[in-house]
Design a protein around this motif. Structure first.
Motif, PDB file in Angstrom:
ATOM      1  N   VAL A  97       0.842  -1.200   0.000  1.00 30.52           N
ATOM      2  CA  VAL A  97       0.000   0.000   0.000  1.00 30.52           C
ATOM      3  C   VAL A  97       0.877   1.250   0.000  1.00 30.52           C
ATOM      4  O   VAL A  97       0.638   2.201  -0.767  1.00 30.52           O
ATOM      5  N   ALA A  98       1.892   1.250   0.847  1.00 30.61           N
ATOM      6  CA  ALA A  98       2.782   2.410   0.938  1.00 30.61           C
ATOM      7  C   ALA A  98       3.512   2.641  -0.382  1.00 30.61           C
ATOM      8  O   ALA A  98       3.684   3.784  -0.815  1.00 30.61           O
ATOM      9  N   PHE A  99       3.936   1.569  -1.020  1.00 27.03           N
ATOM     10  CA  PHE A  99       4.578   1.711  -2.334  1.00 27.03           C
ATOM     11  C   PHE A  99       3.628   2.366  -3.327  1.00 27.03           C
ATOM     12  O   PHE A  99       3.985   3.321  -4.024  1.00 27.03           O
ATOM     13  N   LEU A 100       2.395   1.857  -3.412  1.00 30.91           N
ATOM     14  CA  LEU A 100       1.424   2.393  -4.366  1.00 30.91           C
ATOM     15  C   LEU A 100       1.091   3.854  -4.074  1.00 30.91           C
ATOM     16  O   LEU A 100       0.769   4.619  -4.989  1.00 30.91           O
ATOM     17  N   ALA A 101       1.160   4.238  -2.808  1.00 31.96           N
ATOM     18  CA  ALA A 101       0.855   5.616  -2.421  1.00 31.96           C
ATOM     19  C   ALA A 101       2.040   6.555  -2.596  1.00 31.96           C
ATOM     20  O   ALA A 101       1.866   7.772  -2.581  1.00 31.96           O
ATOM     21  N   SER A 102       3.228   5.998  -2.791  1.00 31.09           N
ATOM     22  CA  SER A 102       4.444   6.795  -2.823  1.00 31.09           C
ATOM     23  C   SER A 102       4.825   7.225  -4.234  1.00 31.09           C
ATOM     24  O   SER A 102       4.307   6.713  -5.231  1.00 31.09           O
ATOM     25  N   ASP A 103       5.774   8.134  -4.309  1.00 35.54           N
ATOM     26  CA  ASP A 103       6.262   8.603  -5.598  1.00 35.54           C
ATOM     27  C   ASP A 103       7.014   7.504  -6.352  1.00 35.54           C
ATOM     28  O   ASP A 103       7.200   7.616  -7.567  1.00 35.54           O
ATOM     29  N   ALA A 104       7.425   6.457  -5.646  1.00 31.59           N
ATOM     30  CA  ALA A 104       8.106   5.350  -6.312  1.00 31.59           C
ATOM     31  C   ALA A 104       7.182   4.642  -7.298  1.00 31.59           C
ATOM     32  O   ALA A 104       7.645   3.979  -8.231  1.00 31.59           O
ATOM     33  N   ALA A 105       5.875   4.783  -7.090  1.00 37.70           N
ATOM     34  CA  ALA A 105       4.881   4.173  -7.977  1.00 37.70           C
ATOM     35  C   ALA A 105       4.259   5.218  -8.900  1.00 37.70           C
ATOM     36  O   ALA A 105       3.108   5.097  -9.310  1.00 37.70           O
ATOM     37  N   SER A 106       5.031   6.231  -9.256  1.00 36.19           N
ATOM     38  CA  SER A 106       4.500   7.358 -10.016  1.00 36.19           C
ATOM     39  C   SER A 106       3.958   6.991 -11.392  1.00 36.19           C
ATOM     40  O   SER A 106       3.198   7.757 -11.980  1.00 36.19           O
ATOM     41  N   TYR A 107       4.333   5.805 -11.923  1.00 32.10           N
ATOM     42  CA  TYR A 107       3.827   5.380 -13.231  1.00 32.10           C
ATOM     43  C   TYR A 107       2.933   4.155 -13.119  1.00 32.10           C
ATOM     44  O   TYR A 107       2.652   3.481 -14.105  1.00 32.10           O
TER      45      TYR A 107
END
Length: 266
Positions: A228-238
């Motif tokens: 969830v944190a990954f999807l909410a973060s800028d790391a998942a920007s694409y």
């Protein structure tokens, strides 16, 4: 890492399980969290976050009631100046009844909480996230929404709806810089699944819990919170409009006679 430094975040279903784990993780990485839940667990989670040095405010809501969702969004704006991330996680199981035994009343209630709830979260949070220049919305779906065999008819239908809702919302928010994704947990130890885990422990059958997935175990809330944190973060920007299964590999295969590691299939 401080991926969420200064971010304003709403977590529904924050009173236990995946919601609590996510709220703790968001706050540990600098986020300011509205912990929303129908139970008093919301206040418990906020207290845990605060005791650890994080920032959190608790509120009791019914995630499927529009006025409650509007109030929660307004609270985030009041306390933290806006919204950057919405994690619509609240949900109910609806029991284990089959289609023939499922009442319209049960189906309606499950859909109200599990599907109308995320819809309301998107409807009311998205405009505020746009005002901040963009951000992320994450919905909790389920592997039960991907195909049959992982939940009751009411629960499965509601979670299939959540997956589609994430896709439609991602498209309709095109150009807004708001990403919408869904996470699809497999069997995870949460407040909702507590009776299953308690029974297994009491019966000495914990070795059978989660045995159908290749990892041969259930998930823990913290493992889901990381995704969830990954999807909410800028790391998942694409990453946008996706449904990410976090299920130990359960949904990677149709039912088969499984080959045991190191053994010949029969």
């Amino acid at each position: 890492m401080m991926r969420f430094e200064g971010k304003s975040i709403i977590v529904t279903g924050a009173g236990s399980g995946i919601g609590r784990a996510a709220a703790k993780l968001f706050a540990a990485e600098g986020g300011r969290v509205i912990c929303a839940d129908k139970t008093e667990g919301a206040a418990e989670t906020a207290d845990i976050v605060t005791a650890a040095g994080g920032k959190a405010v608790a509120t009791q809501i019914d995630a499927g009631v529009e006025s409650d969702v509007e109030r929660t969004v307004a609270l985030a704006v009041e306390k933290f100046g806006g919204i950057d991330i919405m994690f619509a996680n609240a949900g109910i199981s609806g029991g284990l009844a089959n289609i023939l035994d499922t009442s319209v009343e049960l189906l309606t209630e499950v859909l109200r909480v599990n599907l109308v709830g995320p819809f309301l979260a998107i409807k009311h949070a998205a405009p505020k996230i746009v005002e901040r220049g963009g951000g992320a919305i994450v919905l909790t779906a389920s592997v039960a929404g991907i195909r049959s065999g992982a939940g009751s008819p009411a629960y499965s239908a509601s979670k299939a709806g959540v997956i589609n809702l994430a896709q439609v919302a991602a498209q309709q928010l095109s150009g807004s810089n708001v990403r919408v994704n869904a996470v699809c947990p497999g069997l995870t130890e949460t407040g909702m699944t507590k009776p299953t885990f308690d029974y297994a422990r009491d019966a000495g059958k914990m070795d059978r819990v989660g045995r159908l997935n290749p990892l041969r175990r259930a998930g823990q809330p913290e493992e889901l919170a990381e995704v969830v944190a990954f999807l909410a973060s800028d790391a998942a920007s694409y990453v946008n409009g996706q449904a990410i299964a976090v299920d130990g590999g359960l949904s990677s295969s149709h039912p088969v006679t499984r080959q045991e590691y190191g053994k010949t299939a029969v």
